[in-house]
Design a protein around this motif. Structure first.
Motif, PDB file in Angstrom:
ATOM      1  N   GLY A 257      41.036 -14.462   6.649  1.00  0.00           N
ATOM      2  CA  GLY A 257      39.838 -13.817   6.121  1.00  0.00           C
ATOM      3  C   GLY A 257      40.098 -13.028   4.851  1.00  0.00           C
ATOM      4  N   GLU A 258      39.011 -12.656   4.211  1.00  0.00           N
ATOM      5  CA  GLU A 258      39.049 -11.839   2.996  1.00  0.00           C
ATOM      6  C   GLU A 258      37.883 -10.862   3.056  1.00  0.00           C
ATOM      7  N   VAL A 259      38.146  -9.582   2.813  1.00  0.00           N
ATOM      8  CA  VAL A 259      37.096  -8.570   2.886  1.00  0.00           C
ATOM      9  C   VAL A 259      36.113  -8.746   1.738  1.00  0.00           C
ATOM     10  N   ILE A 260      34.842  -8.814   2.084  1.00  0.00           N
ATOM     11  CA  ILE A 260      33.770  -8.922   1.081  1.00  0.00           C
ATOM     12  C   ILE A 260      33.112  -7.562   0.843  1.00  0.00           C
ATOM     13  N   GLY A 261      32.857  -6.825   1.912  1.00  0.00           N
ATOM     14  CA  GLY A 261      32.208  -5.524   1.772  1.00  0.00           C
ATOM     15  C   GLY A 261      32.007  -4.861   3.119  1.00  0.00           C
ATOM     16  N   PHE A 262      31.455  -3.645   3.084  1.00  0.00           N
ATOM     17  CA  PHE A 262      31.171  -2.921   4.323  1.00  0.00           C
ATOM     18  C   PHE A 262      29.989  -1.993   4.119  1.00  0.00           C
TER      19      PHE A 262
END
Length: 288
Positions: A257-262
């Protein structure tokens, strides 16, 4: 000069870890503005950072709901005046109803959502418990194609949802737990507002060890400290709370996975709450 209350000194001490007299002096010099006092302390005393304000203005709950297929999630904050009411079963039932409505409609527009039956239910609850109840905000987080969202709630007061490109819902949930605990400023370094970077640069340049440095040396020092600042305040570069030996980005990568946002909600954050001195209030009543 503004009067400096004990509660203000206490808050500055909690946020900086400095002594009482130093905090009181800083507040006096800043005319009671706690943010200015922190900036001045960082400039003059070498204070590296300060905790974010913990004093909140409202009680209530934050709810998080995630779709079974991890395609989207909904966060909602519902406020009451006291923590006592926030624990009331009637309030909890109302909060669950609002959470369901936001989740099922995917509607972040509180004004539109509260038209009709939900507003009537809110009004009836206000009359029943004798406190103001408000639905403050809502957010819908949708996953990208092939991605996942995961959510976490801590004690009904802090909720977070993380969106991943790829990965899985368990990884997204674990990172949401990190977001709830650490409260990063941004997801990615490039998301940091330029205004905030300019503010941080001004503080760095005003620190004692920058005095008299040649321009090119000073600039290298500034860039190095800004890089560290971004690493400390960007989610992907922070040590992962469940395994500090790796960054959040690496933890996500291990799961593909890769963090896109929060998105992170905390009950009452950003709302000013009037401090009430009950002893003083009683004394004034007694004098009448």
């Amino acid at each position: 000069m503004a009067a400096i209350s004990a509660s203000l000194v206490k808050e500055l001490r909690e946020r900086t870890g400095l002594g009482m007299m130093e905090c009181k002096k800083a507040l006096q010099e800043a005319d009671g503005d706690i943010d200015v006092a922190i900036d001045n302390l960082r400039k003059n005393a070498g204070l590296k950072s300060a905790k974010k304000a913990s004093r909140v203005a409202a009680e209530g709950v934050v709810t998080v709901r995630v779709a079974d297929d991890a395609s989207y999630a909904a966060l909602v904050e519902i406020n009451s005046e006291t923590d006592f009411v926030a624990r009331d079963d009637n309030f909890k039932a109302f909060a669950a109803r609002i959470s369901d409505a936001v989740f099922e409609s995917k509607n972040e527009d509180i004004a539109a959502l509260m038209e009709g039956e939900l507003e009537e239910a809110r009004s009836q609850l206000v009359q029943k418990i004798g406190e103001n109840i408000s639905v403050r905000r809502a957010a819908i987080v949708e996953a990208q194609e092939g991605g996942h969202v995961g959510g976490y709630v801590h004690g009904d007061r802090i909720g977070a949802v993380v969106s991943l490109k790829g990965g899985n819902v368990e990884t997204a949930r674990d990172i949401a737990m990190h977001v709830a605990a650490i409260n990063p400023a941004v997801a990615l370094p490039e998301n940091m507002p330029q205004e905030q970077l300019d503010h941080e640069k001004a503080i760095i340049l005003a620190q004692p060890d920058m005095a008299g440095k040649p321009a090119e040396i000073a600039e290298k020092m500034v860039q190095g400290r800004l890089k560290k600042y971004l690493a400390e305040n960007s989610l992907v570069n922070q040590p992962f709370v469940k395994d500090p030996n790796q960054t959040v980005a690496n933890f996500a990568k291990e799961a593909g996975g890769e963090v896109i946002g929060f998105v992170r909600f905390e009950v009452g954050e950003g709302i000013e709450k009037e401090e009430v001195d009950f002893a003083k209030e009683v004394m004034e009543q007694a004098r009448r």
